[in-house]
Design an enzyme around this catalytic site. Structure first.
Site, PDB file in Angstrom:
ATOM      1  N   ASP A 124       0.862  -1.183   0.000  1.00 23.48           N
ATOM      2  CA  ASP A 124       0.000   0.000   0.000  1.00 23.48           C
ATOM      3  C   ASP A 124       0.895   1.229   0.000  1.00 23.48           C
ATOM      4  O   ASP A 124       2.063   1.152   0.369  1.00 23.48           O
ATOM      5  CB  ASP A 124      -0.872   0.025   1.258  1.00 23.48           C
ATOM      6  CG  ASP A 124      -0.025  -0.010   2.520  1.00 23.48           C
ATOM      7  OD1 ASP A 124       0.286  -1.108   2.986  1.00 23.48           O
ATOM      8  OD2 ASP A 124       0.377   1.063   3.008  1.00 23.48           O
TER       9      ASP A 124
ATOM     10  N   ASP B 219       1.727   4.478   1.945  1.00 20.99           N
ATOM     11  CA  ASP B 219       1.493   4.872   3.328  1.00 20.99           C
ATOM     12  C   ASP B 219       0.679   6.169   3.379  1.00 20.99           C
ATOM     13  O   ASP B 219       0.581   6.907   2.400  1.00 20.99           O
ATOM     14  CB  ASP B 219       2.839   5.038   4.046  1.00 20.99           C
ATOM     15  CG  ASP B 219       2.721   4.727   5.523  1.00 20.99           C
ATOM     16  OD1 ASP B 219       2.171   3.666   5.868  1.00 20.99           O
ATOM     17  OD2 ASP B 219       3.171   5.550   6.336  1.00 20.99           O
TER      18      ASP B 219
END
Ligand code: ZN
Length: 276
Positions: free
Chosen positions: A214, A216
């Site tokens: 992902d 951040d």
């Protein structure tokens, strides 16, 4: 039951070994996260250790890192690969990026990060105060094997970068994330420390392979990281990562040809305890 290479990672890995034996190992520091799963891979003896335990019941701050590294060394392991999921701190390090870091920043708070704390072991021996060098926290040879393995699987890896390790289990706030990125750090995770320093204290080679699951919080503009997102990206890349790990294992040098400085990390310093 011996092994030469250790892999600390998800439980999806050991089911692919040949002739797997489950081995329960105890250490002076207590029990590791789980049994070791020892088997053969590309002609090498490999011990897998599920970092969070089977069923993923251990959060990052409760993993017994000292027991994990000690257990691996006690069965003969001298080179360790440590894959982990991370958040990307730059937009170009999006989900699916494989980054092999060459630097580490410790932002954890509660973890015991040394074997040399003066506390007597059950056998009565007392560790001395020892200060190992961690200027370059990762094994250069292991990093080379990991990068070569990734390229061989047509996964262009990011060669180098800084992994910042936070305490967790929560993800970063947006402000923390922006600050991490502003320092020039690359990816953020929760388990890369203290694995690297404990490996160094045991004179093990340690290589981190980080898979970005992902962006951040500070590197994206949406709602921030969710656990589901992380699991989805990890699942989508797990076969690929496993293939890279297996090739990296095959590419590591034999123990007799291990000539990096990791093996002499305690050089001249008297540990006061016998390494397993
Ligand atoms: Zn090394």
């Amino acid at each position: 039951m011996r092994a030469e290479i250790g892999v600390i990672g998800g439980s999806g890995f050991y089911s692919f070994l040949d002739n797997v034996t489950e081995l329960q190992v105890d250490t002076p520091y207590g029990a590791p996260s789980d049994s070791l799963f020892v088997g053969e891979l590309a002609g090498r003896r490999v011990a897998f250790l599920p970092r969070h335990g089977r069923g993923h019941h251990l959060p990052p701050h409760r993993i017994n890192y000292r027991a994990n590294l000690w257990a691996l060394r006690s069965v003969g392991v001298r080179q360790v690969l440590g894959p982990c999921a991370v958040g990307g701190l730059r937009p170009e390090f999006g989900p699916g990026t494989l980054l092999v870091p060459d630097q580490l920043v410790d932002r954890t708070k509660t973890r015991t990060q040394t074997y040399f704390d003066g506390v007597p072991l059950p056998d009565g021996s007392i560790p001395n105060v020892v200060h190992v060098s961690l200027a370059d926290p990762y094994c250069p040879v292991g990093r080379g094997a990991a990068l070569k393995a990734a390229r061989g699987r047509e996964w262009e890896p990011v060669d180098g970068g800084t992994l910042v390790v936070i305490e967790g289990p929560r993800f970063s706030t947006r402000a923390e994330s922006v600050w991490h990125a502003a320092q020039g750090w690359s990816v953020v995770g929760m388990t890369g420390h203290p694995e690297a320093v404990l490996a160094r204290e045991l004179e093990l080679c340690y290589t981190s392979l980080t898979l970005v699951t992902d962006l951040d919080a500070g590197a994206e503009s949406g709602e921030g990281v969710s656990h589901e997102e992380v699991l989805q990206v990890f699942a989508a890349n797990v076969d690929r990562l496993r293939a890279v790990l297996f090739d990296a294992v095959a590419g590591l040098p034999a123990e007799s040809e291990r000539d990096c400085s990791c093996a002499g990390a305690l050089g001249g310093m008297e540990p006061g305890i016998r390494l397993p």
